[in-house]
Design a protein around this motif. Structure first.
Motif, PDB file in Angstrom:
ATOM      1  N   ARG A  34      -2.939  -3.230   6.093  1.00 41.87           N
ATOM      2  CA  ARG A  34      -2.290  -4.114   7.074  1.00 41.87           C
ATOM      3  C   ARG A  34      -0.879  -4.504   6.634  1.00 41.87           C
ATOM      4  O   ARG A  34      -0.532  -4.435   5.454  1.00 41.87           O
ATOM      5  CB  ARG A  34      -3.102  -5.388   7.273  1.00 41.87           C
ATOM      6  CG  ARG A  34      -3.280  -6.244   6.007  1.00 41.87           C
ATOM      7  CD  ARG A  34      -2.459  -7.516   6.040  1.00 41.87           C
ATOM      8  NE  ARG A  34      -2.434  -8.196   4.761  1.00 41.87           N
ATOM      9  CZ  ARG A  34      -1.478  -8.045   3.861  1.00 41.87           C
ATOM     10  NH1 ARG A  34      -0.465  -7.238   4.077  1.00 41.87           N
ATOM     11  NH2 ARG A  34      -1.502  -8.706   2.707  1.00 41.87           N
ATOM     12  N   GLY A  39       4.192 -15.477   8.706  1.00 43.29           N
ATOM     13  CA  GLY A  39       3.141 -16.406   8.289  1.00 43.29           C
ATOM     14  C   GLY A  39       2.778 -16.117   6.846  1.00 43.29           C
ATOM     15  O   GLY A  39       1.696 -15.638   6.538  1.00 43.29           O
ATOM     16  N   GLU A  40       3.737 -16.380   5.937  1.00 46.89           N
ATOM     17  CA  GLU A  40       3.516 -16.059   4.518  1.00 46.89           C
ATOM     18  C   GLU A  40       3.265 -17.341   3.738  1.00 46.89           C
ATOM     19  O   GLU A  40       3.968 -18.338   3.932  1.00 46.89           O
ATOM     20  CB  GLU A  40       4.748 -15.321   3.998  1.00 46.89           C
ATOM     21  CG  GLU A  40       4.443 -14.237   2.995  1.00 46.89           C
ATOM     22  CD  GLU A  40       3.642 -13.076   3.573  1.00 46.89           C
ATOM     23  OE1 GLU A  40       2.388 -13.131   3.521  1.00 46.89           O
ATOM     24  OE2 GLU A  40       4.258 -12.119   4.066  1.00 46.89           O
ATOM     25  N   HIS A  41       2.257 -17.286   2.876  1.00 46.24           N
ATOM     26  CA  HIS A  41       1.800 -18.432   2.082  1.00 46.24           C
ATOM     27  C   HIS A  41       1.322 -19.569   2.983  1.00 46.24           C
ATOM     28  O   HIS A  41       1.461 -20.746   2.662  1.00 46.24           O
ATOM     29  CB  HIS A  41       2.893 -18.905   1.116  1.00 46.24           C
ATOM     30  CG  HIS A  41       3.123 -17.927   0.011  1.00 46.24           C
ATOM     31  ND1 HIS A  41       2.337 -17.882  -1.108  1.00 46.24           N
ATOM     32  CD2 HIS A  41       4.012 -16.911  -0.099  1.00 46.24           C
ATOM     33  CE1 HIS A  41       2.758 -16.897  -1.895  1.00 46.24           C
ATOM     34  NE2 HIS A  41       3.755 -16.275  -1.293  1.00 46.24           N
ATOM     35  N   ASP A  43      -1.866 -19.005   4.636  1.00 46.64           N
ATOM     36  CA  ASP A  43      -3.334 -18.882   4.782  1.00 46.64           C
ATOM     37  C   ASP A  43      -4.083 -19.921   3.942  1.00 46.64           C
ATOM     38  O   ASP A  43      -4.960 -20.617   4.447  1.00 46.64           O
ATOM     39  CB  ASP A  43      -3.834 -17.448   4.526  1.00 46.64           C
ATOM     40  CG  ASP A  43      -3.544 -16.886   3.135  1.00 46.64           C
ATOM     41  OD1 ASP A  43      -2.721 -17.472   2.403  1.00 46.64           O
ATOM     42  OD2 ASP A  43      -4.154 -15.856   2.791  1.00 46.64           O
ATOM     43  N   TYR A  44      -3.682 -20.084   2.678  1.00 43.55           N
ATOM     44  CA  TYR A  44      -4.393 -21.067   1.850  1.00 43.55           C
ATOM     45  C   TYR A  44      -3.931 -22.498   2.156  1.00 43.55           C
ATOM     46  O   TYR A  44      -4.409 -23.452   1.565  1.00 43.55           O
ATOM     47  CB  TYR A  44      -4.244 -20.740   0.357  1.00 43.55           C
ATOM     48  CG  TYR A  44      -2.825 -20.605  -0.136  1.00 43.55           C
ATOM     49  CD1 TYR A  44      -2.085 -21.709  -0.524  1.00 43.55           C
ATOM     50  CD2 TYR A  44      -2.213 -19.351  -0.205  1.00 43.55           C
ATOM     51  CE1 TYR A  44      -0.782 -21.586  -0.982  1.00 43.55           C
ATOM     52  CE2 TYR A  44      -0.919 -19.209  -0.662  1.00 43.55           C
ATOM     53  CZ  TYR A  44      -0.205 -20.333  -1.051  1.00 43.55           C
ATOM     54  OH  TYR A  44       1.095 -20.196  -1.490  1.00 43.55           O
ATOM     55  N   GLY A 173      -7.761 -15.394  -0.272  1.00 42.86           N
ATOM     56  CA  GLY A 173      -8.216 -15.876   1.026  1.00 42.86           C
ATOM     57  C   GLY A 173      -8.798 -14.723   1.841  1.00 42.86           C
ATOM     58  O   GLY A 173      -9.172 -13.686   1.283  1.00 42.86           O
ATOM     59  N   LEU A 175      -7.192 -13.361   4.679  1.00 46.06           N
ATOM     60  CA  LEU A 175      -6.174 -12.728   5.529  1.00 46.06           C
ATOM     61  C   LEU A 175      -6.328 -11.190   5.601  1.00 46.06           C
ATOM     62  O   LEU A 175      -6.375 -10.614   6.685  1.00 46.06           O
ATOM     63  CB  LEU A 175      -4.777 -13.080   4.963  1.00 46.06           C
ATOM     64  CG  LEU A 175      -3.574 -12.355   5.525  1.00 46.06           C
ATOM     65  CD1 LEU A 175      -3.287 -12.782   6.950  1.00 46.06           C
ATOM     66  CD2 LEU A 175      -2.334 -12.602   4.682  1.00 46.06           C
ATOM     67  N   ASP A 176      -6.424 -10.566   4.440  1.00 43.43           N
ATOM     68  CA  ASP A 176      -6.386  -9.103   4.401  1.00 43.43           C
ATOM     69  C   ASP A 176      -7.612  -8.458   5.043  1.00 43.43           C
ATOM     70  O   ASP A 176      -7.508  -7.536   5.847  1.00 43.43           O
ATOM     71  CB  ASP A 176      -6.270  -8.626   2.940  1.00 43.43           C
ATOM     72  CG  ASP A 176      -5.066  -9.254   2.247  1.00 43.43           C
ATOM     73  OD1 ASP A 176      -4.156  -9.694   2.961  1.00 43.43           O
ATOM     74  OD2 ASP A 176      -5.064  -9.304   1.002  1.00 43.43           O
ATOM     75  N   TYR A 226       1.780 -17.346  -8.344  1.00 49.03           N
ATOM     76  CA  TYR A 226       1.119 -17.513  -7.047  1.00 49.03           C
ATOM     77  C   TYR A 226       0.232 -18.755  -7.103  1.00 49.03           C
ATOM     78  O   TYR A 226       0.285 -19.608  -6.219  1.00 49.03           O
ATOM     79  CB  TYR A 226       0.294 -16.250  -6.736  1.00 49.03           C
ATOM     80  CG  TYR A 226      -0.496 -16.306  -5.444  1.00 49.03           C
ATOM     81  CD1 TYR A 226       0.047 -15.853  -4.249  1.00 49.03           C
ATOM     82  CD2 TYR A 226      -1.794 -16.810  -5.427  1.00 49.03           C
ATOM     83  CE1 TYR A 226      -0.680 -15.901  -3.073  1.00 49.03           C
ATOM     84  CE2 TYR A 226      -2.535 -16.857  -4.250  1.00 49.03           C
ATOM     85  CZ  TYR A 226      -1.969 -16.396  -3.083  1.00 49.03           C
ATOM     86  OH  TYR A 226      -2.701 -16.445  -1.922  1.00 49.03           O
ATOM     87  N   GLY A 338       3.995 -10.517   1.718  1.00 49.92           N
ATOM     88  CA  GLY A 338       2.885 -10.676   0.766  1.00 49.92           C
ATOM     89  C   GLY A 338       3.125 -11.820  -0.205  1.00 49.92           C
ATOM     90  O   GLY A 338       3.939 -12.716   0.051  1.00 49.92           O
ATOM     91  N   GLY A 339       2.441 -11.764  -1.325  1.00 44.14           N
ATOM     92  CA  GLY A 339       2.488 -12.849  -2.303  1.00 44.14           C
ATOM     93  C   GLY A 339       3.868 -13.080  -2.902  1.00 44.14           C
ATOM     94  O   GLY A 339       4.226 -14.193  -3.257  1.00 44.14           O
TER      95      GLY A 339
HETATM   96  C1  GLA Z   1      -1.224 -12.672  -1.152  1.00 42.05           C
HETATM   97  C2  GLA Z   1      -2.622 -13.203  -0.850  1.00 42.05           C
HETATM   98  C3  GLA Z   1      -2.762 -13.600   0.629  1.00 42.05           C
HETATM   99  C4  GLA Z   1      -1.600 -14.521   1.054  1.00 42.05           C
HETATM  100  C5  GLA Z   1      -0.270 -13.877   0.682  1.00 42.05           C
HETATM  101  C6  GLA Z   1       0.898 -14.778   0.992  1.00 42.05           C
HETATM  102  O1  GLA Z   1      -1.036 -11.421  -0.561  1.00 42.05           O
HETATM  103  O2  GLA Z   1      -3.607 -12.222  -1.132  1.00 42.05           O
HETATM  104  O3  GLA Z   1      -4.007 -14.231   0.817  1.00 42.05           O
HETATM  105  O4  GLA Z   1      -1.720 -15.779   0.465  1.00 42.05           O
HETATM  106  O5  GLA Z   1      -0.217 -13.563  -0.703  1.00 42.05           O
HETATM  107  O6  GLA Z   1       1.009 -14.972   2.364  1.00 42.05           O
END
Ligand code: GLA
Length: 387
Positions: A34, A39-41, A43-44, A173, A175-176, A226, A338-339
């Motif tokens: 994916r 919408g980064e950081h 989800d948590y 989380g 998300l993925d 992270y 991503g992270g």
């Molecule tokens: C990493 C985590 C995701 C999310 C992203 C930042 O990829 O695996 O869960 O927190 O960072 O959006």
């Protein structure tokens, strides 16, 4: 493996299976990697994210066995192993993800026969496009089907999350795995992590491509950073709640609330990113519906500058990729995906300028760092498919 279609991947995998196990496979599952548009950081932080599956998959093929062995072949790496159902042990090596999925099924359901399993994929590793989540989703779905265990998308989501949290010790989380399971071709997901629900975003984007540029800076080395961000956000929330005598959740914070911690600059900045990123995501939804490439690009750029300046998850190489991209024609906008602390950028680029854009960014980057970043152009696809 470069861009191939889903059917090509299936047919190559079937050939490998036949060669390896001298029989035809009975079950096939296919789960995609994916991208995350925006919408980064979040989800948590119980916020919003907008991921969608891409045209790169992990294909799992299975046939039944009469004994209790799992005969496993990781076709891309030409690695083979043979493990008894009753001696599944994680050993920190390359197929821990596979063993963890087998183990969770064994621990939760009554199974007593082994399987032949072949895994083959074309998801680029190290691009932050969730090859491991796709592996978990694809394998778990295949196993549940092969053992005739009742399942749906949400049970696969729960199992794959538990594989990471409880078997592999990764505090991630959902998300993925969510994106790998629930994506619909051409309609990005809009996930609300405050209640784990989603809607699909009407998409009228055309004449452009999504481009991933990999800085090749290894993200694994900075996992602790992270976790530091996760802690900073919850610390900021606790402080605000203390001052307000309230019990607000992260998704209930307002920009005005942030005034209460304006003397704690770092916490203030982290939470400001989260609140504004959620707002940007809602604007993005409308712009994708309109197909407004310029506005979509502007929101991507805004997200990037927030991740760089407020959330501080960028690095020199990523900043250079974004600066070089901005200087090249055809670039609507882009951001670190991503992270962070390395990894990839995601950019929207005009179709017409695509080849020249890629060539120019690689050459500018090479001049500065003496190595070439890897580039992938990705298209959207559906989530998990079982055959
Ligand atoms: C990493 C985590 C995701 C999310 C992203 C930042 O990829 O695996 O869960 O927190 O960072 O959006």
């Amino acid at each position: 493996m470069d861009r191939i279609t889903k059917n090509q991947l299936i047919s190559l995998s079937k050939n490998d299976f036949k060669k390896e196990f001298c029989t035809n496979c009975k079950y096939i599952s296919l789960a995609p990697g994916r991208i995350n548009i925006i919408g980064e950081h979040t989800d948590y932080n119980l916020g919003l994210a907008m991921p969608i599956a891409i045209d790169r998959w992990i294909c799992v093929l299975i046939s039944k066995r009469e004994d209790s062995n799992f005969n496993i072949c990781l076709s891309n790496f030409n690695k083979k192993s043979n493990i008894d159902l009753n001696s599944l042990v994680l050993d920190g090596k390359f197929n821990d993800y596979v063993i963890a999925c087998l183990k969770i099924v064994k621990d939760n359901f009554k199974i007593n026969k082994g399987l032949n399993i072949l895994i083959k994929g074309n998801i680029p590793i190290g691009f932050g496009v969730s090859s491991s989540a796709a592996l978990e989703v694809s394998l778990l779905a295949g196993l549940l089907k092969a053992y005739d265990i009742k399942h749906d998308l949400s049970s696969i989501l729960m199992l794959s999350n538990s594989v990471e949290n409880n078997y592999l010790g990764i505090n991630s989380g959902i998300l993925d795995q969510y994106a790998s399971l629930y994506s619909k071709k051409n309609e990005p997901l809009l996930i609300d992590f405050s209640n784990s629900t989603h809607v699909y975003v009407e998409n009228n984007i055309s004449n452009s491509e999504w481009v991933l540029i990999n800085s090749m800076v290894n993200r694994e080395l900075v996992n602790s950073k992270y976790n530091e961000r996760v802690k900073e956000c919850s610390k900021g929330l606790i402080l605000i709640n203390k001052k307000l005598h309230s019990k607000k959740n992260m998704n209930e914070l307002t920009v005005e609330d942030l005034d209460l911690i304006k003397n704690k600059k770092i916490l203030f900045n982290r939470l400001k990113h989260v609140i504004l990123e959620n707002r940007r995501l809602k604007l993005m939804k409308n712009e994708i519906k309109k197909g407004n490439l310029v506005e979509i690009g502007r929101l991507l750029n805004e997200s990037h500058s927030s991740l760089t300046n407020l959330y501080k998850v960028s690095c020199d190489e990523i900043e250079s990729i974004i600066n070089f991209s901005t200087a090249c024609s055809g670039f609507y906008g882009g951001r670190i995906m991503g992270g962070g602390f390395g990894g990839c950028t995601l950019s929207l680029v005009s179709k017409e300028c695509l080849d020249v854009f890629i060539k120019d960014v690689i050459s500018l980057f090479y001049d500065k760092y003496q190595y070439s970043p890897k580039v992938e152009v990705v298209r959207f696809s559906d989530g998990l498919e079982l055959k």
